[in-house]
Design an enzyme around this catalytic site. Sequence first.
Site, PDB file in Angstrom:
ATOM      1  N   ARG A 184       0.838  -1.210   0.000  1.00 36.64           N
ATOM      2  CA  ARG A 184       0.000   0.000   0.000  1.00 36.64           C
ATOM      3  C   ARG A 184       0.872   1.259   0.000  1.00 36.64           C
ATOM      4  NH1 ARG A 184       0.214   3.746   2.772  1.00 36.64           N
ATOM      5  NH2 ARG A 184       0.034   2.638   4.728  1.00 36.64           N
ATOM      6  N   THR A 239      10.168   6.792   0.942  1.00 34.16           N
ATOM      7  CA  THR A 239       9.641   5.559   0.336  1.00 34.16           C
ATOM      8  C   THR A 239       9.864   5.602  -1.176  1.00 34.16           C
ATOM      9  OG1 THR A 239       7.986   5.461   2.071  1.00 34.16           O
ATOM     10  CG2 THR A 239       7.549   4.136   0.104  1.00 34.16           C
ATOM     11  N   GLU A 288       3.205  10.094   7.624  1.00 31.87           N
ATOM     12  CA  GLU A 288       1.973  10.839   7.300  1.00 31.87           C
ATOM     13  C   GLU A 288       1.392  11.522   8.536  1.00 31.87           C
ATOM     14  OE1 GLU A 288       0.735  11.297   4.387  1.00 31.87           O
ATOM     15  OE2 GLU A 288       1.971   9.895   3.260  1.00 31.87           O
ATOM     16  N   PHE A 321       1.380  23.225  18.860  1.00 32.06           N
ATOM     17  CA  PHE A 321       2.485  22.532  18.185  1.00 32.06           C
ATOM     18  C   PHE A 321       3.839  23.001  18.703  1.00 32.06           C
ATOM     19  CE2 PHE A 321      -0.995  22.180  15.201  1.00 32.06           C
ATOM     20  CZ  PHE A 321      -0.894  20.859  14.775  1.00 32.06           C
TER      21      PHE A 321
HETATM   22  P1  FAD Z   1      10.062  13.609  15.004  1.00 32.68           P
HETATM   23  O1  FAD Z   1       9.415  14.706  14.273  1.00 32.68           O
HETATM   24  O2  FAD Z   1      11.476  13.788  15.473  1.00 32.68           O
HETATM   25  O3  FAD Z   1       9.159  13.210  16.253  1.00 32.68           O
HETATM   26  C1  FAD Z   1       9.657  12.515  17.394  1.00 32.68           C
HETATM   27  C2  FAD Z   1       8.512  12.385  18.397  1.00 32.68           C
HETATM   28  O4  FAD Z   1       8.114  13.693  18.795  1.00 32.68           O
HETATM   29  C3  FAD Z   1       7.261  11.743  17.801  1.00 32.68           C
HETATM   30  O5  FAD Z   1       6.647  10.930  18.772  1.00 32.68           O
HETATM   31  C4  FAD Z   1       6.375  12.925  17.499  1.00 32.68           C
HETATM   32  O6  FAD Z   1       5.001  12.608  17.501  1.00 32.68           O
HETATM   33  C5  FAD Z   1       6.703  13.826  18.661  1.00 32.68           C
HETATM   34  N1  FAD Z   1       6.397  15.221  18.388  1.00 32.68           N
HETATM   35  C6  FAD Z   1       6.715  15.950  17.295  1.00 32.68           C
HETATM   36  N2  FAD Z   1       6.249  17.203  17.414  1.00 32.68           N
HETATM   37  C7  FAD Z   1       5.619  17.256  18.600  1.00 32.68           C
HETATM   38  C8  FAD Z   1       4.946  18.283  19.326  1.00 32.68           C
HETATM   39  N3  FAD Z   1       4.780  19.498  18.798  1.00 32.68           N
HETATM   40  N4  FAD Z   1       4.441  17.996  20.555  1.00 32.68           N
HETATM   41  C9  FAD Z   1       4.584  16.761  21.082  1.00 32.68           C
HETATM   42  N5  FAD Z   1       5.199  15.748  20.464  1.00 32.68           N
HETATM   43  C10 FAD Z   1       5.722  15.998  19.240  1.00 32.68           C
HETATM   44  N6  FAD Z   1       8.790  11.149   4.669  1.00 32.68           N
HETATM   45  C11 FAD Z   1       8.716  11.667   3.404  1.00 32.68           C
HETATM   46  O7  FAD Z   1       8.890  12.880   3.214  1.00 32.68           O
HETATM   47  N7  FAD Z   1       8.477  10.854   2.325  1.00 32.68           N
HETATM   48  C12 FAD Z   1       8.298   9.512   2.454  1.00 32.68           C
HETATM   49  O8  FAD Z   1       8.083   8.815   1.457  1.00 32.68           O
HETATM   50  C13 FAD Z   1       8.395   8.933   3.775  1.00 32.68           C
HETATM   51  N8  FAD Z   1       8.307   7.580   3.935  1.00 32.68           N
HETATM   52  C14 FAD Z   1       8.534   7.040   5.185  1.00 32.68           C
HETATM   53  C15 FAD Z   1       8.623   5.651   5.324  1.00 32.68           C
HETATM   54  C16 FAD Z   1       8.892   5.086   6.568  1.00 32.68           C
HETATM   55  C17 FAD Z   1       9.038   3.604   6.692  1.00 32.68           C
HETATM   56  C18 FAD Z   1       9.039   5.924   7.706  1.00 32.68           C
HETATM   57  C19 FAD Z   1       9.290   5.324   9.060  1.00 32.68           C
HETATM   58  C20 FAD Z   1       8.973   7.292   7.579  1.00 32.68           C
HETATM   59  C21 FAD Z   1       8.727   7.873   6.313  1.00 32.68           C
HETATM   60  N9  FAD Z   1       8.729   9.262   6.141  1.00 32.68           N
HETATM   61  C22 FAD Z   1       8.642   9.805   4.875  1.00 32.68           C
HETATM   62  C23 FAD Z   1       9.049  10.140   7.265  1.00 32.68           C
HETATM   63  C24 FAD Z   1       7.908  10.394   8.222  1.00 32.68           C
HETATM   64  O9  FAD Z   1       6.942  11.212   7.631  1.00 32.68           O
HETATM   65  C25 FAD Z   1       8.498  10.997   9.511  1.00 32.68           C
HETATM   66  O10 FAD Z   1       9.231   9.975  10.150  1.00 32.68           O
HETATM   67  C26 FAD Z   1       7.436  11.571  10.426  1.00 32.68           C
HETATM   68  O11 FAD Z   1       6.937  12.775   9.909  1.00 32.68           O
HETATM   69  C27 FAD Z   1       7.988  11.842  11.839  1.00 32.68           C
HETATM   70  O12 FAD Z   1       9.177  12.544  11.779  1.00 32.68           O
HETATM   71  P2  FAD Z   1      10.434  12.053  12.645  1.00 32.68           P
HETATM   72  O13 FAD Z   1      10.633  10.598  12.453  1.00 32.68           O
HETATM   73  O14 FAD Z   1      11.568  12.972  12.317  1.00 32.68           O
HETATM   74  O15 FAD Z   1       9.981  12.255  14.157  1.00 32.68           O
END
Ligand code: FAD
Length: 388
Positions: A94, A168, A367, A387
């Site tokens: 998916r 991805t 997402e 945020f």
């Molecule tokens: P962070 O932003 O560092 O967050 C860490 C933690 O902090 C999380 O629990 C989060 O919920 C929490 N947090 C963040 N902000 C706040 C707040 N204001 N208050 C409280 N808590 C907060 N991205 C793309 O652009 N294109 C893709 O095709 C894509 N594919 C992906 C495929 C996989 C398998 C994975 C794992 C990720 C993919 N992503 C992609 C990235 C994904 O969108 C991000 O991992 C996601 O947006 C979270 O960002 P981060 O991992 O940097 O976590």
Amino acid sequence: MSQSLTQLFDLDSLLTPEEIEIRSTVRKFAAERIRPHIAEWFEEGRLPARELAVELGSLGVLGMHLDGYDCAGTSATAYGLACLELEAVDSGIRSLVSVQGSLAMFSIHHWGSEEQKQQWLPSMAAGRAIGCFGLTEPDHGSDPAGMRTRAVRDGGDWVLNGTKMWITNGSIADVAVVWAQTEEGIRGFVVPTGTPGFSAPEIRAKMSLRASVTSELVLEDVRLPAAAMLPLAQGLRGPLTSLGEARFGIVFGAIGAARDCLETAIDYAQTRQVFGKPLAGYQLTQAKLADMALEVGKGHLLAYHLGRIKDRGDITPEQVSTGKLNNVREAIAIARECRTILAANGITLEYPVIRHANNLESVLTYEGTSEVHQLTIGKALTGSAAFR
Ligand code: FAD
């Protein structure tokens, strides 16, 4: 869905005959073409994505809810049902379809020039060209406004530098939609992946979405013509609108993974003997199954309702957030509960449950994480943004 689950909620009465037919076609493809191999692909951490993309293109699911340019132009609900059936087999499949259709193709379709659409959309709809969507960076996931990737004008060209992370389809893509800071704010660029300075090393050793390609995108002085910029996307609204499209598919998809776990657990409980009789005959097991069936049914109802709102044309990002937050959170809880019913057998790839549970860890994160969707809904409820 098994007959009893469908009957419990009378779900099919909410769909048109055409939607039911599309669902059956995708379900059959997923059952025959993907299910027999998926555990092996997951274990080996690989996906025959090029081959599959062409087959998914022939099936008509790539960019299926877009109009023109050889896209099928179905209802949003039909697209959701396709996501549901694909994710019932594996979230990685998916993801391939979501990123291709809702992130890469939608961005070009919605924000692109006529030339960009003509150049890319028909071959992407056919699965001959694969797309990816580069927004996230190593230090900026939930907060993409802080992105460091930069596009600078040089004469008539653009020159891009930066790194994207967790992308991805990255290493297999023919075209990347890359978002970058410019003097005029965030803009999107259509980057052919053969452009000098572009590379996409694959991220290995994942314990989730193993049958999906995830990559870093490295842009080192990537020079593009002026026409590579998406003319209609300006600011974060560009990538966030595209993400809303893919998120909508996940509302349906996650509930497909949950359904598959529940069906597996029901089957297993009926044959597994404990203390001299089938596990399904114990009240504790039935309480688990009943509670999970409620959530699977409610998840379908929410997805179908959001589908109808989207088909009407006025769905809001906050409404999509309710679906993503609820259905992914419930799906992962269901996968874990089903794993308890399968007990030791539940940790193996012989059954799909642990694979779905592990995959859903990524679905919970990408997402928009659950926390980000809680904040989105919290803002809608209180009028106060929390945020930052
Ligand atoms: P962070 O932003 O560092 O967050 C860490 C933690 O902090 C999380 O629990 C989060 O919920 C929490 N947090 C963040 N902000 C706040 C707040 N204001 N208050 C409280 N808590 C907060 N991205 C793309 O652009 N294109 C893709 O095709 C894509 N594919 C992906 C495929 C996989 C398998 C994975 C794992 C990720 C993919 N992503 C992609 C990235 C994904 O969108 C991000 O991992 C996601 O947006 C979270 O960002 P981060 O991992 O940097 O976590």
